[in-house]
Write an enzyme that holds these catalytic residues in place. Sequence first.
Site, mmCIF file in Angstrom:
data_model
loop_
_atom_site.group_PDB
_atom_site.id
_atom_site.type_symbol
_atom_site.label_atom_id
_atom_site.label_comp_id
_atom_site.label_asym_id
_atom_site.label_seq_id
_atom_site.Cartn_x
_atom_site.Cartn_y
_atom_site.Cartn_z
ATOM 1 N N GLU A 1 0.828 -1.202 0.000
ATOM 2 C CA GLU A 1 0.000 0.000 0.000
ATOM 3 C C GLU A 1 0.861 1.251 0.000
ATOM 4 O OE1 GLU A 1 -3.630 -2.103 2.516
ATOM 5 O OE2 GLU A 1 -1.929 -1.194 3.554
ATOM 6 N N ASP B 1 -11.125 -7.998 -2.225
ATOM 7 C CA ASP B 1 -11.749 -9.311 -2.357
ATOM 8 C C ASP B 1 -13.125 -9.276 -1.711
ATOM 9 O OD1 ASP B 1 -10.197 -9.024 0.105
ATOM 10 O OD2 ASP B 1 -10.827 -11.059 0.579
#
Length: 215
Positions: free
Chosen positions: A12, A181
């Site tokens: 990230e 997800d």
Amino acid sequence: MKIGIIVAMDKELTQLQHLFTDGNVCVEKCGIGKVNAALGAQRMINTFHPDIIISSGCAGGNGDDLRIQDVVVSSELSYHDVYCGLAIDDKTIYGQVQGLPARYKPAPELLEKALALSTPEVRIVPGLIVTGDWFVDTKDKMASIIEKFPDAKAVDMESCAIAQTCYINNVPFISFRVVSDMPLHDTDASQYHNFWDTVAAHSFHVTKTFVESLL
């Protein structure tokens, strides 16, 4: 205005760090989990003194209206793994630390600015983000969380801990979480791993665009 951005992982950090060269914007990695998140937020508050803190990263998503790479912005935040019991206080609800809010909320103007950035290409969806020290890699675990928080849009491991730290320090806070997800429709976190192989960089540009709207 000084803006702090906190992420949990190197993946990230890589997506965001190169986007910001302004000295008034600080991007730092806290590490995974609630304790790391709270320590990272407190460290940033003590050393950088930000006017606003943003949590940015990925999360598991929930809801028929969500798709992978949508961005959930926190309209509320809670813990999915905190329970203080009823022995002392019968008013504290599941997910709430006794003596603190049941759900943390961003400043309305921050949420309004965030939602204004939504486009057909990068959808920004408001909703409850729930946080806990558990990487949700099974349908059963996700189902157990949603049973208690049916309105949750995203599940992560840091956002609420950062929100709690900001609340205690009176620092405005908001969280952006890219849906990596959908655990209720996944097997062994295969979508999560595929997300990092195919992630569109523009998903993390929501944070950059939001920061630019504040400066």
